[in-house]
Write an enzyme that holds these catalytic residues in place. Structure first.
Site, short mmCIF file in Angstrom:
data_model
loop_
_atom_site.label_atom_id
_atom_site.label_comp_id
_atom_site.label_asym_id
_atom_site.label_seq_id
_atom_site.Cartn_x
_atom_site.Cartn_y
_atom_site.Cartn_z
N GLU A 1 0.87 -1.17 0.00
CA GLU A 1 0.00 0.00 0.00
C GLU A 1 0.91 1.23 0.00
O GLU A 1 1.82 1.31 0.84
CB GLU A 1 -0.89 0.01 1.26
CG GLU A 1 -1.83 1.20 1.24
CD GLU A 1 -2.71 1.33 2.48
OE1 GLU A 1 -2.66 0.45 3.36
OE2 GLU A 1 -3.44 2.33 2.54
N ARG B 1 4.79 -12.38 9.88
CA ARG B 1 5.43 -11.09 9.78
C ARG B 1 6.82 -11.17 10.40
O ARG B 1 7.01 -11.87 11.40
CB ARG B 1 4.61 -10.12 10.65
CG ARG B 1 4.33 -8.84 10.05
CD ARG B 1 3.23 -8.15 10.84
NE ARG B 1 2.22 -7.80 9.90
CZ ARG B 1 2.31 -6.76 9.08
NH1 ARG B 1 3.32 -5.93 9.16
NH2 ARG B 1 1.39 -6.51 8.20
N LYS C 1 4.59 0.84 8.83
CA LYS C 1 4.66 2.15 8.17
C LYS C 1 4.01 3.23 9.03
O LYS C 1 4.48 4.36 9.09
CB LYS C 1 3.97 2.09 6.81
CG LYS C 1 4.81 1.38 5.76
CD LYS C 1 4.10 1.35 4.42
CE LYS C 1 3.51 -0.01 4.16
NZ LYS C 1 2.32 -0.05 3.36
#
Ligand code: ATP
Ligand code: MG
Length: 561
Positions: free
Chosen positions: A35, A262, A272
């Protein structure tokens, strides 16, 4: 260098099984789907290496797909940075795609779902909808708008699209099952109204599709065979499949979502959103600050694509989350830089040495190998003169036998130069040493072949000639966070653990060959560590970042465990 064949990871096993069951290899397709709401970080590197690595292994296309469905947080700056970072890591995508390219197709499919009685417009507030969600153990309640007619739904949905309504007044929901044991299946939202300009579609749309509705359908449009995401999407898999089933055509590949853990790195945050806070609050100087775990920060710090990839390769992918110690990443950086970085000399905490028997007017240029373990790296000349700098902590007036550096009455070799002996030192009023007086042995010049040049003394020091030294700003970094896992504390914000001393700016004195260094050049300051030229450098002022020290802390941690 030949390497032992690596065993397959569990994702590769899944793919191998699919191939064995008859899935055509030519139809394998992957994507990396960031994204564009921030810069990529070291966690993304794992996902990049996984997806692009599969592309290389199976000779299959890998798309770079921007998951750009939230205009509020997404920007062109981030798109550009992401592309730069993936390229810098050395990967080539097949095509560059954007979820926003599919807005029309997604919209048409949404109308089809309405027509099939599989979607409806809900006109309740978000609080009302939240109150009807139920709990994991109690079913939810149907919305009073759930049974709207197809005609009414279509009319409202088109009006949503045409901009007739304010934000928050209506949403489109999938009509699935308010009593599903999977809360995500309880009539999830597909579209919300957002009167916001999008970085690509501008004001063409004022309704935007939600992640779950977008992601699987985008995979389907691109005919991605294996859609790999992180574990938090495991409960979304059922919904991913439900959405696919609504549009699926038997002739085509039905993408398969699979999840991996992750990657978290110690003493930093890999999110982020959290990295954005560090930037916005001015804790760091931008996304590419060398203390950041972003790809651009690591690049600026002097990390190489090779070192990041071999790190990602070593940790591989896992089914469960854990914390990777940052010293393992540093180990891989050190290992690569050891192979490629030229050796030079720089003194970061100088004390002056006067060689009293060296003629005042003289100077000489001594040959120095750029990399003693790699002849092909060539050599350079370094100037020697009567006054030199050595590191302050390389001298002690008195020291025990284990101190192999310079002490009064003792000898050391100056790297690539002569053996010197400390005779006396001068101090200021506070007792701080300000100068050391030494004598040198003129016959001991390194490489001269004389008996004296071969004489062994215990210590070898790096040094820089005072009158030839080039001054430089040296930025030395420490961990950005004092806690190894700053964002896992229930009652404390991660920002509380920021290390207030993560940056130390000092003045260094470097050998003159470094004067012509270019931004990005990486060198080893002998005995100190690896350093690289920062983009803030100019012809007037050299700026170096310390990339990593020479000492391997990772092996130590391993030995302790
Ligand atoms: P962030 O919280 O940092 O924004 P994200 O998962 O929302 O992370 P995306 O841009 O959606 O970021 O991520 C692109 C891809 O990278 C996704 O497939 C995601 O699962 C993967 N990814 C993100 N963070 C990590 C991580 N720490 N380890 C492994 N893969 C990751
Ligand atoms: Mg995200």
């Amino acid at each position: 260098m030949s390497e032992a064949p690596k065993s397959l990871n569990f994702i590769e096993h899944i793919i191998e099984e699919d191939l064995e069951k008859g899935f055509p290899k030519a139809k394998l397709r992957f994507r990396f789907p960031p994204e564009p709401n921030g810069y990529l970080h070291i966690g993304h590197a794992s996902s990049i290496c996984l997806n692009f690595g599969l592309g290389l292994r199976y000779d299959s296309p890998v798309n770079l797909r921007f998951d750009d469905t939230n205009p509020v947080k997404e920007e062109q700056e981030f798109v550009d940075a992401i592309k730069q970072d993936v390229e810098w890591l050395g990967y080539k995508w097949n095509t560059e795609r954007y979820a926003s390219d599919y807005f029309q197709e997604l919209y048409d499919w949404a109308e089809m779902l309405i027509q099939n009685g599989r979607a409806y417009v809900d006109s309740q507030s978000s609080e009302e909808m939240a109150n009807q969600k139920g709990t994991p153990t109690e079913p939810g309640t149907n919305s009073p708008f759930r049974e709207r007619s197809v005609e009414e739904n279509l009319e409202l949905f088109r009006a949503m699209k045409n901009g007739d309504f304010k934000e928050g007044t209506h949403v489109l929901r999938a009509k699935i099952d308010m009593s599903s044991s999977n809360m995500l299946m309880r009539d999830p939202i597909m579209y919300r109204i957002l009167h916001k300009a999008h970085h690509r579609t501008n004001t063409d749309w004022c309704i935007y599709p939600m992640y779950d509705w977008t992601h699987g359908e985008s995979d389907y449009i691109e005919q991605v065979s294996h859609s790999l995401c992180t574990l938090e999407f495991l409960p979304h898999r059922e919904l991913y499949n439900w959405f696919l089933d609504q549009v699926y055509d038997n002739e085509k590949v039905k993408p398969k979502q699979r999840e991996f853990a992750r990657r978290n790195l110690s003493h930093t945050v890999v999110s982020k959103r959290k990295l954005l806070r560090l930037v916005e609050d001015g804790v760091v100087n931008g996304w590419d600050d060398p203390r950041m775990p972003t790809i651009s920060g690591l690049r600026r710090r002097g990390y190489t694509p090779d070192s990041i990839k071999s790190f990602a390769d070593t940790i591989g992918i896992a089914k469960r989350e854990n914390l990777i110690d940052v010293s393992l990443l540093e180990f891989h950086v050190r290992e690569h830089l050891n192979r490629i970085a030229p050796r030079v000399m720089g003194v970061l905490d100088p004390i002056k040495v006067v060689i009293t028997n060296y003629p005042e007017a003289s100077e000489e240029w001594l040959n120095a190998e750029n990399n003693p373990s790699d002849e092909s790296a060539g050599s350079r000349e370094v100037p020697f003169s009567r006054e030199i700098y050595i590191e302050r902590n390389d001298f002690k007036e008195e020291a025990n036998r284990k101190f192999f550096r310079l002490k009064l009455g003792g000898e050391v070799r100056l790297k690539n130069a002569y053996i010197i002996k400390a005779e006396s030192c001068t101090k200021d009023d506070n007792g701080n040493i300000t100068e050391i007086q030494c004598t040198y042995d003129p016959k001991s010049k390194s490489g001269s072949g004389t008996e004296e040049s071969l004489r062994k003394v215990k210590g070898t020091l790096h040094w820089v000639s005072v009158k030839h030294a080039v001054e430089a700003e040296i930025r030395v970094y420490d961990r950005l966070f004092l806690d190894e896992s700053p964002d896992t504390h229930k009652d404390k914000d991660f920002m509380e653990f920021v290390n207030p001393d993560s940056l130390n700016v000092i003045k260094g004195f470097l050998e003159p060959s470094l004067k012509s260094s270019k931004v990005g050049d990486i060198v080893q300051f002998q005995r100190l560590g690896y350093f690289c030229v920062d983009p803030d450098s100019s012809d007037e002022k050299l700026v170096f970042n310390k990339t990593v020290g020479l000492r391997d802390t990772w092996s130590k941690i391993q030995q302790k465990n």
